[in-house]
Write a protein that holds these residues in place. Structure first.
Motif, PDB file in Angstrom:
ATOM      1  N   LYS A 104       2.805  -7.460   4.695  1.00 22.26           N
ATOM      2  CA  LYS A 104       4.053  -6.763   4.376  1.00 22.26           C
ATOM      3  C   LYS A 104       3.972  -5.277   4.706  1.00 22.26           C
ATOM      4  CE  LYS A 104       2.694  -6.101  -0.464  1.00 22.26           C
ATOM      5  NZ  LYS A 104       3.034  -6.401  -1.883  1.00 22.26           N
ATOM      6  N   LEU A 105       2.755  -4.752   4.894  1.00 23.81           N
ATOM      7  CA  LEU A 105       2.601  -3.331   5.218  1.00 23.81           C
ATOM      8  C   LEU A 105       2.215  -3.129   6.684  1.00 23.81           C
ATOM      9  CD1 LEU A 105       0.758  -2.095   1.989  1.00 23.81           C
ATOM     10  CD2 LEU A 105       3.188  -1.881   2.577  1.00 23.81           C
ATOM     11  N   PHE A 106       2.619  -4.057   7.530  1.00 21.00           N
ATOM     12  CA  PHE A 106       2.311  -3.911   8.951  1.00 21.00           C
ATOM     13  C   PHE A 106       3.259  -2.892   9.590  1.00 21.00           C
ATOM     14  CE2 PHE A 106       2.373  -4.891  13.472  1.00 21.00           C
ATOM     15  CZ  PHE A 106       1.012  -4.913  13.736  1.00 21.00           C
ATOM     16  N   ARG A 107       2.896  -1.643   9.400  1.00 21.99           N
ATOM     17  CA  ARG A 107       3.636  -0.521   9.983  1.00 21.99           C
ATOM     18  C   ARG A 107       2.754   0.716   9.851  1.00 21.99           C
ATOM     19  NH1 ARG A 107       5.914  -1.491   4.931  1.00 21.99           N
ATOM     20  NH2 ARG A 107       5.943   0.299   3.494  1.00 21.99           N
ATOM     21  N   ALA A 108       3.016   1.708  10.686  1.00 24.06           N
ATOM     22  CA  ALA A 108       2.289   2.971  10.588  1.00 24.06           C
ATOM     23  C   ALA A 108       2.683   3.670   9.285  1.00 24.06           C
ATOM     24  CB  ALA A 108       2.624   3.843  11.790  1.00 24.06           C
ATOM     25  N   PRO A 109       1.763   4.388   8.663  1.00 27.79           N
ATOM     26  CA  PRO A 109       0.384   4.680   9.080  1.00 27.79           C
ATOM     27  C   PRO A 109      -0.637   3.637   8.625  1.00 27.79           C
ATOM     28  CG  PRO A 109       0.870   5.896   7.093  1.00 27.79           C
ATOM     29  CD  PRO A 109       2.127   5.133   7.430  1.00 27.79           C
ATOM     30  N   PHE A 110      -0.191   2.576   7.908  1.00 26.88           N
ATOM     31  CA  PHE A 110      -1.133   1.571   7.423  1.00 26.88           C
ATOM     32  C   PHE A 110      -1.885   0.911   8.579  1.00 26.88           C
ATOM     33  CE2 PHE A 110       2.413   1.720   4.373  1.00 26.88           C
ATOM     34  CZ  PHE A 110       1.726   2.061   3.223  1.00 26.88           C
ATOM     35  N   THR A 111      -1.192   0.673   9.675  1.00 20.48           N
ATOM     36  CA  THR A 111      -1.799   0.013  10.831  1.00 20.48           C
ATOM     37  C   THR A 111      -2.614   0.972  11.689  1.00 20.48           C
ATOM     38  OG1 THR A 111       0.309   0.371  11.964  1.00 20.48           O
ATOM     39  CG2 THR A 111      -0.086  -1.815  11.027  1.00 20.48           C
ATOM     40  N   THR A 112      -2.152   2.190  11.828  1.00 19.04           N
ATOM     41  CA  THR A 112      -2.743   3.107  12.796  1.00 19.04           C
ATOM     42  C   THR A 112      -3.793   4.043  12.216  1.00 19.04           C
ATOM     43  OG1 THR A 112      -0.887   4.622  12.421  1.00 19.04           O
ATOM     44  CG2 THR A 112      -0.700   3.070  14.266  1.00 19.04           C
ATOM     45  N   ASN A 113      -3.677   4.372  10.939  1.00 18.42           N
ATOM     46  CA  ASN A 113      -4.598   5.340  10.321  1.00 18.42           C
ATOM     47  C   ASN A 113      -5.048   4.895   8.938  1.00 18.42           C
ATOM     48  OD1 ASN A 113      -2.403   7.347  11.950  1.00 18.42           O
ATOM     49  ND2 ASN A 113      -4.573   7.663  12.380  1.00 18.42           N
ATOM     50  N   PRO A 114      -5.805   3.788   8.857  1.00 16.76           N
ATOM     51  CA  PRO A 114      -6.311   3.347   7.552  1.00 16.76           C
ATOM     52  C   PRO A 114      -7.207   4.413   6.922  1.00 16.76           C
ATOM     53  CG  PRO A 114      -6.641   1.653   9.242  1.00 16.76           C
ATOM     54  CD  PRO A 114      -6.227   2.901   9.950  1.00 16.76           C
ATOM     55  N   VAL A 115      -7.064   4.590   5.623  1.00 13.38           N
ATOM     56  CA  VAL A 115      -7.869   5.550   4.867  1.00 13.38           C
ATOM     57  C   VAL A 115      -8.759   4.742   3.918  1.00 13.38           C
ATOM     58  CG1 VAL A 115      -7.832   7.517   3.298  1.00 13.38           C
ATOM     59  CG2 VAL A 115      -6.010   7.246   5.006  1.00 13.38           C
ATOM     60  N   LEU A 116     -10.068   4.826   4.148  1.00 10.85           N
ATOM     61  CA  LEU A 116     -10.998   3.927   3.484  1.00 10.85           C
ATOM     62  C   LEU A 116     -11.984   4.669   2.590  1.00 10.85           C
ATOM     63  CD1 LEU A 116     -11.866   1.655   6.552  1.00 10.85           C
ATOM     64  CD2 LEU A 116      -9.958   1.429   4.934  1.00 10.85           C
ATOM     65  N   SER A 117     -12.401   3.977   1.544  1.00  8.41           N
ATOM     66  CA  SER A 117     -13.409   4.489   0.631  1.00  8.41           C
ATOM     67  C   SER A 117     -14.445   3.395   0.383  1.00  8.41           C
ATOM     68  CB  SER A 117     -12.753   4.942  -0.682  1.00  8.41           C
ATOM     69  OG  SER A 117     -13.688   5.623  -1.506  1.00  8.41           O
ATOM     70  N   ASP A 118     -15.416   3.717  -0.445  1.00  6.21           N
ATOM     71  CA  ASP A 118     -16.519   2.815  -0.781  1.00  6.21           C
ATOM     72  C   ASP A 118     -16.003   1.437  -1.207  1.00  6.21           C
ATOM     73  OD1 ASP A 118     -18.609   1.605  -2.630  1.00  6.21           O
ATOM     74  OD2 ASP A 118     -19.667   3.421  -2.032  1.00  6.21           O
ATOM     75  N   GLY A 119     -16.626   0.385  -0.657  1.00  7.25           N
ATOM     76  CA  GLY A 119     -16.229  -0.969  -1.006  1.00  7.25           C
ATOM     77  C   GLY A 119     -16.380  -1.269  -2.479  1.00  7.25           C
ATOM     78  N   GLY A 120     -17.291  -0.553  -3.145  1.00  4.00           N
ATOM     79  CA  GLY A 120     -17.518  -0.775  -4.560  1.00  4.00           C
ATOM     80  C   GLY A 120     -16.380  -0.326  -5.442  1.00  4.00           C
ATOM     81  N   VAL A 121     -15.464   0.483  -4.915  1.00  3.80           N
ATOM     82  CA  VAL A 121     -14.301   0.877  -5.704  1.00  3.80           C
ATOM     83  C   VAL A 121     -13.489  -0.361  -6.076  1.00  3.80           C
ATOM     84  CG1 VAL A 121     -12.126   2.172  -5.642  1.00  3.80           C
ATOM     85  CG2 VAL A 121     -14.214   3.177  -4.681  1.00  3.80           C
ATOM     86  N   TYR A 122     -13.444  -1.333  -5.160  1.00  8.29           N
ATOM     87  CA  TYR A 122     -12.692  -2.567  -5.395  1.00  8.29           C
ATOM     88  C   TYR A 122     -13.572  -3.688  -5.931  1.00  8.29           C
ATOM     89  CZ  TYR A 122      -9.461  -6.439  -4.476  1.00  8.29           C
ATOM     90  OH  TYR A 122      -8.650  -7.532  -4.612  1.00  8.29           O
ATOM     91  N   ASP A 123     -14.784  -3.810  -5.386  1.00  4.21           N
ATOM     92  CA  ASP A 123     -15.639  -4.960  -5.723  1.00  4.21           C
ATOM     93  C   ASP A 123     -17.088  -4.570  -5.476  1.00  4.21           C
ATOM     94  OD1 ASP A 123     -17.044  -7.336  -5.898  1.00  4.21           O
ATOM     95  OD2 ASP A 123     -16.030  -8.312  -4.226  1.00  4.21           O
ATOM     96  N   ASN A 124     -17.791  -4.106  -6.522  1.00  2.00           N
ATOM     97  CA  ASN A 124     -19.125  -3.565  -6.304  1.00  2.00           C
ATOM     98  C   ASN A 124     -20.196  -4.623  -6.066  1.00  2.00           C
ATOM     99  OD1 ASN A 124     -21.751  -1.962  -6.849  1.00  2.00           O
ATOM    100  ND2 ASN A 124     -20.141  -0.415  -6.796  1.00  2.00           N
ATOM    101  N   LEU A 125     -19.864  -5.895  -6.171  1.00  2.74           N
ATOM    102  CA  LEU A 125     -20.841  -6.937  -5.859  1.00  2.74           C
ATOM    103  C   LEU A 125     -20.632  -7.543  -4.477  1.00  2.74           C
ATOM    104  CD1 LEU A 125     -21.133  -8.918  -9.239  1.00  2.74           C
ATOM    105  CD2 LEU A 125     -22.619  -7.112  -8.353  1.00  2.74           C
TER     106      LEU A 125
END
Length: 382
Positions: free
Chosen positions: A215-236
């Motif tokens: 549902k979020l297939f549009r810029a900037p979600f598609t073109t400029n993802p902003v990412l952080s540590d995977g553990g913020v969502y699921d540390n295992l």
């Protein structure tokens, strides 16, 4: 047909997920502490001939450093007929111990502050490129096992998965055959907030698959993802494994929030304390979900953690000697990418080896042979 990414719904112990008769290994976050703890666990799995049995390796943060190194070197491990990798020490242990002898977080933070043309995250990626991965990309990973390096998409609140066949966020879309450098993918997976986060990708929107668009297939979600540590969502690193495989092995090298009577009120230190509380809660919930799932026989497998007391396991012939006082001291190693002395490195590896052994011989296969001793017998665990 293009493979669709797993939906990022909550992990449910008694869920009715469509499972494959495979084995997944989950490697948690926790900086160099977790990285080395997982080296020890992999060491024991290798001795038991279990590495070739793995269908999926799902990792976050410090665990992704170990996982990506294993994946990059997989073709050079020289597996024998018994399933044991003859080059395990040279291809996995040696490069990760060299990295653990180098501090990369402090220099990256200072470099990012003093050289504003490059962010802290870019400096961390440079360090990974220099010390481990060179210019290797996700396409250098093997087809099997599937290595999934997990980051958190700060824009959508979902996992962003890096793997050889695709990178994806189910709310955005699926990007097949990504040519992202391992150094960048691991940098995103280990971008611990707030100092090492975020990682900003630049992605060609035309490269996404027409299938699996969210549902979020549009810029900037598609073109400029902003990412952080995977553990913020699921540390295992549990999410992508639990939904796929019948057997789940979980190696948890994560830390534990310590009580603090005098909580600081300034925004910086108070923010770090709140961040630690959130991390601790996410980890605790994931661990609880997994263990309850094992008890309910929704999955087979085992959990072992850096704060585990081996006295709670019952492997035939007993576990390696690991006094809780000493292992808890190892668990208190800071969650940093900061140089560790040789003695601490070897003790963390020994502890991961012993914890994995206790978990495997208690809960997975009680006929597995007992170990002859620690990988570094003169060090023990403290």
């Amino acid at each position: 047909m293009t493979e669709l990414p797993e939906h990022a719904s909550p992990v449910t112990p008694g869920g009715t997920d469509k499972l494959e008769p495979g084995v997944a290994l989950c490697l948690s976050g926790g900086g160099y502490r977790a990285m080395l703890f997982h080296v020890g666990a992999l060491w024991r799995l290798n001795e038991l001939g279990w590495l070739p049995k793995l269908d999926r390796v799902s990792s976050v943060s410090g665990g992704s450093i170990t996982a990506a190194t294993l994946g990059q070197h997989w073709g050079r491990l020289r597996f024998g007929a018994d399933g044991i990798a003859q080059a395990f020490a040279s291809e996995l242990v040696a490069p990760l111990r060299r990295l653990a002898s180098t501090t990369i977080d402090r220099g990256s933070i200072l470099g990012g502050i003093l050289q504003p043309k490059k962010t802290v995250a870019e400096k961390v990626a440079e360090a990974y490129r220099k010390h481990l991965f060179g210019t290797a990309t996700l396409q250098q990973l093997p087809d099997r096992p599937r290595f999934v390096l997990n980051a958190t998409n700060v824009q959508t609140g979902s996992l962003w998965r890096f793997s050889k066949p695709y990178m994806a966020d189910y709310q955005v879309g699926l990007y097949p055959t990504p040519d992202v450098e391992l150094a960048v993918a691991v940098g995103a997976s280990s971008a611990f907030p707030p100092m090492l986060s975020p990682v900003r990708l630049t992605v060609d929107e035309g490269g996404y698959s027409p299938d699996g668009r969210g549902k979020l297939f549009r810029a900037p979600f598609t073109t400029n993802p902003v990412l952080s540590d995977g553990g913020v969502y699921d540390n295992l690193g549990l999410e992508t494994a639990w939904k796929r495989c019948e057997t789940i092995l979980i190696s948890d090298g994560g830390g534990h929030m310590q009580p603090e009577g005098d909580v600081p009120s300034d925004w910086a230190r108070h923010g770090l304390r709140i961040n630690a509380l959130i991390d601790n809660q996410v980890r605790s919930l994931r661990k609880l979900q997994a263990i309850e799932g094992f008890k309910a026989q929704a999955r087979k497998g085992a959990y072992w953690g850096i704060r585990t007391d081996v006295a709670g396991y019952d492997p035939p012939g007993g576990a390696l000697p690991c006094p809780a006082r000493q292992t808890l001291a190892l668990a208190a190693t800071k969650t940093r990418l900061e140089r560790l002395p040789d003695e601490r490195q070897e003790q963390l590896i020994n502890w991961g080896y012993a914890a994995c052994d206790a978990g495997m011989r208690t809960h997975v296969d009680r006929s597995l042979p007992a170990p002859a001793g620690f990988p570094y017998p003169t060090r023990g665990v403290g």
